[in-house]
Design an enzyme around this catalytic site. Structure first.
Site, PDB file in Angstrom:
ATOM      1  N   CYS A 202      -0.112   1.428   7.344  1.00 38.79           N
ATOM      2  CA  CYS A 202      -0.639   1.779   6.018  1.00 38.79           C
ATOM      3  C   CYS A 202      -1.926   2.589   6.133  1.00 38.79           C
ATOM      4  O   CYS A 202      -2.148   3.530   5.374  1.00 38.79           O
ATOM      5  CB  CYS A 202      -0.854   0.526   5.175  1.00 38.79           C
ATOM      6  SG  CYS A 202       0.696  -0.202   4.592  1.00 38.79           S
TER       7      CYS A 202
ATOM      8  N   GLU B 257       0.831  -1.207   0.000  1.00 39.78           N
ATOM      9  CA  GLU B 257       0.000   0.000   0.000  1.00 39.78           C
ATOM     10  C   GLU B 257       0.863   1.254   0.000  1.00 39.78           C
ATOM     11  O   GLU B 257       0.609   2.202  -0.741  1.00 39.78           O
ATOM     12  CB  GLU B 257      -0.924   0.016   1.229  1.00 39.78           C
ATOM     13  CG  GLU B 257      -1.909  -1.123   1.282  1.00 39.78           C
ATOM     14  CD  GLU B 257      -1.408  -2.363   2.016  1.00 39.78           C
ATOM     15  OE1 GLU B 257      -2.252  -3.094   2.555  1.00 39.78           O
ATOM     16  OE2 GLU B 257      -0.178  -2.608   2.046  1.00 39.78           O
TER      17      GLU B 257
END
Length: 139
Positions: free
Chosen positions: A99, A60
């Site tokens: 993330c 991510e």
């Protein structure tokens, strides 16, 4: 209806393809991510592990940081772990907390995040009370 190349499923396809490129000799957990940018472009990334785990980076963040480094504004994200078993609990497919925090700063708060095998959530559902040093400027 959005054109096929611009829907959430197309982002998941890109995330699955990116996962195949993951460098994950320690976890054997191939993760890919794809981000759609405001200009319609799609940028993907995969996880890259290191023997010193703290130096590893999630898919991510690779995708989001690449978009930003190219001067693009990310607006939507898809994540896929191609090693997750079909009956795996949703928690094993979700983006990690680091993330989610990065997404909070780089994506609009109402951004869609499509998680392979789980479904689509809005970012504010994934991190309802983020850490903030300042008021968010992306919305």
């Amino acid at each position: 209806m959005a054109p096929a190349e611009n829907n959430a499923e197309s982002l998941l396809v890109r995330a699955r393809q990116a996962a195949k490129r993951a460098h994950c000799p320690y976890s054997n957990f191939h993760v890919g991510a794809a981000v759609r940018c405001a200009d319609g472009s799609v940028i993907d990334g995969c996880n890259v592990e290191n023997a010193s785990y703290g130096l590893s980076i999630c898919a991510e963040r690779v995708a989001l940081f690449t978009a930003i480094s190219q001067g693009k504004r990310p607006i939507e994200l898809a994540v896929s772990c191609i090693d997750a078993k079909g009956d795996a609990a949703p928690g094993s497919r979700m983006p990690c907390g680091a993330c989610r925090q990065v997404m909070q700063e780089l994506l609009p708060s109402k951004a869609d995040v499509s998680i392979d095998g789980v479904g689509t959530r809005q970012l504010e559902q994934l991190l309802p009370t983020p850490f903030e040093l300042r008021q968010p400027t992306i919305n």
